[in-house]
Design a protein around this motif. Sequence first.
Motif, short mmCIF file in Angstrom:
data_model
loop_
_atom_site.label_atom_id
_atom_site.label_comp_id
_atom_site.label_asym_id
_atom_site.label_seq_id
_atom_site.Cartn_x
_atom_site.Cartn_y
_atom_site.Cartn_z
N ASP A 32 12.90 17.08 11.06
CA ASP A 32 14.05 16.67 10.24
C ASP A 32 13.53 16.18 8.89
O ASP A 32 12.57 15.40 8.84
N PRO A 33 14.15 16.59 7.77
CA PRO A 33 13.67 16.17 6.45
C PRO A 33 14.04 14.73 6.08
O PRO A 33 13.57 14.22 5.05
N LEU A 34 14.87 14.07 6.86
CA LEU A 34 15.33 12.73 6.47
C LEU A 34 14.19 11.72 6.28
O LEU A 34 14.22 10.95 5.31
N PRO A 35 13.19 11.65 7.16
CA PRO A 35 12.11 10.68 6.92
C PRO A 35 11.41 10.90 5.59
O PRO A 35 11.10 9.94 4.88
N ALA A 36 11.17 12.17 5.24
CA ALA A 36 10.51 12.45 3.95
C ALA A 36 11.42 12.05 2.79
O ALA A 36 10.95 11.54 1.76
N ILE A 67 13.91 4.13 -0.14
CA ILE A 67 14.97 3.30 0.43
C ILE A 67 14.54 2.77 1.80
O ILE A 67 14.04 3.52 2.64
N PRO A 68 14.68 1.46 2.04
CA PRO A 68 14.34 0.91 3.36
C PRO A 68 15.18 1.57 4.45
O PRO A 68 16.40 1.70 4.31
N THR A 69 14.53 2.00 5.53
CA THR A 69 15.23 2.75 6.57
C THR A 69 14.76 2.30 7.94
O THR A 69 13.55 2.09 8.16
N VAL A 70 15.72 2.14 8.86
CA VAL A 70 15.43 1.90 10.27
C VAL A 70 15.98 3.07 11.06
O VAL A 70 17.09 3.53 10.80
N TYR A 71 15.21 3.55 12.03
CA TYR A 71 15.58 4.74 12.78
C TYR A 71 16.03 4.38 14.19
O TYR A 71 15.52 3.44 14.81
N GLY A 72 16.98 5.15 14.69
CA GLY A 72 17.39 5.05 16.07
C GLY A 72 16.69 6.12 16.86
O GLY A 72 16.92 7.31 16.64
N GLY A 73 15.81 5.73 17.77
CA GLY A 73 15.02 6.69 18.53
C GLY A 73 13.57 6.73 18.07
O GLY A 73 13.28 6.57 16.88
N TRP A 104 7.64 12.40 14.27
CA TRP A 104 6.78 12.85 13.17
C TRP A 104 5.61 11.88 13.01
O TRP A 104 5.70 10.69 13.31
N PRO A 105 4.47 12.37 12.53
CA PRO A 105 3.31 11.50 12.34
C PRO A 105 3.48 10.58 11.15
O PRO A 105 4.17 10.91 10.18
N THR A 106 2.85 9.42 11.23
CA THR A 106 2.87 8.49 10.11
C THR A 106 1.87 8.97 9.05
O THR A 106 0.71 9.24 9.36
N PRO A 107 2.31 9.13 7.79
CA PRO A 107 1.38 9.57 6.73
C PRO A 107 0.21 8.62 6.60
O PRO A 107 0.34 7.41 6.83
N PRO A 108 -0.97 9.12 6.24
CA PRO A 108 -2.15 8.26 6.09
C PRO A 108 -1.90 7.11 5.12
O PRO A 108 -1.32 7.29 4.06
N GLY A 109 -2.33 5.93 5.53
CA GLY A 109 -2.21 4.75 4.67
C GLY A 109 -0.86 4.07 4.73
O GLY A 109 -0.66 3.05 4.06
N GLU A 110 0.09 4.60 5.50
CA GLU A 110 1.42 3.99 5.59
C GLU A 110 1.61 3.31 6.95
O GLU A 110 1.01 3.72 7.95
N ARG A 111 2.46 2.30 6.97
CA ARG A 111 2.81 1.63 8.22
C ARG A 111 3.77 2.51 9.02
O ARG A 111 4.57 3.25 8.43
N PRO A 112 3.72 2.42 10.35
CA PRO A 112 4.71 3.16 11.16
C PRO A 112 6.12 2.72 10.79
O PRO A 112 6.37 1.56 10.45
N VAL A 113 7.06 3.66 10.83
CA VAL A 113 8.43 3.32 10.46
C VAL A 113 9.06 2.44 11.53
O VAL A 113 8.74 2.55 12.72
N PRO A 114 9.95 1.52 11.14
CA PRO A 114 10.64 0.69 12.13
C PRO A 114 11.71 1.50 12.86
O PRO A 114 12.42 2.30 12.25
N TYR A 115 11.81 1.30 14.16
CA TYR A 115 12.83 2.01 14.93
C TYR A 115 13.25 1.20 16.15
O TYR A 115 12.53 0.29 16.58
#
Length: 347
Positions: A144-148, A155-161, A165-176
Amino acid sequence: MTEQHTDPHPGSRPTLEAVAARAGVSRATASRVMNGGAGVRPPLVDRVRQAVEELGYVPNHAARTLVTRRTGAVAVIIAEPEIRIFSDPFFSQQIRGISKELTAHDSQLVLLLVEGPGDYDRIARYLAGGHVDGALAFSLHTDDPLPAIARRTGIPTVYGGRPSWPTPPGERPVPYIDADNRSGARAAVRHLLALGRTRIAHLAGPPDQTSATDRLDGFHDVLPDTDPELIAEGAFTVESGARAMAQLLDRRPDLDAVFAANDLMASGALRVLRERGRRVPEDVALVGFDDMRGVAEATDPPLTTVRQDIEGMGRLMARLLLSGLNGDGTSPEPVITETVLVRRASA
């Protein structure tokens, strides 16, 4: 004699200065109360709020946005077509939870739907345009292109589920926020085994969604050597559950139990089992997943199912986003909520 406060601008739209004058506080104090700022004593907060009510003061949203750099709005993005969203009670329960939490914090919900690939450009432009403070996105599929888009727009984003997708190098895992799907699936299958069932089938969800793959993994945790003919794939809908159940019965008419990856597919399976002359639970025991009351309690017989707190997860998504917006800038941590088996007449 009671002290009287007068509006310094009679006949005009009440101003923040008028609110401050009526409350007997400074304009700065009134502004802090209106913007939810800390450091104002409760009695003064009450006086300002009473003055707002008496004067009918409405904040100047545009001016407040310039000062706070906040819009007071949150985008809710559902990566499913409209017909699915308004026919599946899962989404209405999750949106209800989100709406309750946002309302409690004086934030506005803006619903953005994804009917097809062309909608992503529209959503990207909207998010980049500064119309919302953050986003809540759920029912995402693999690739899904939404994370990119969220990363690109910042924009700050929280995911349901759980993200696929892999976390890009140097970035924190997304909150979900997610339910413990794997553990819930294990509980469902163990329940069927405890009933003495030996030929247990699984109606799996779409393989491009992590909730479905986690439930399939939980099934395999308990029954690692299951015959592949006892697994059929659906799409989390009533119709797909009916089709998958018919496939299973054609391939393995001797099956004596079914674990469906959600309640809608379980209800479709129940219909086909009845059409094929199979009694539930006497001939075939059936367990669903979600415990959507409008589905699980309305079937005949009522569904044994795995409960996840769908509305509570919606509230938690919104709470996590708002906490990040109002906090120290650190990314909120993922949260996994509990699942519980609910025993009813179908198993």
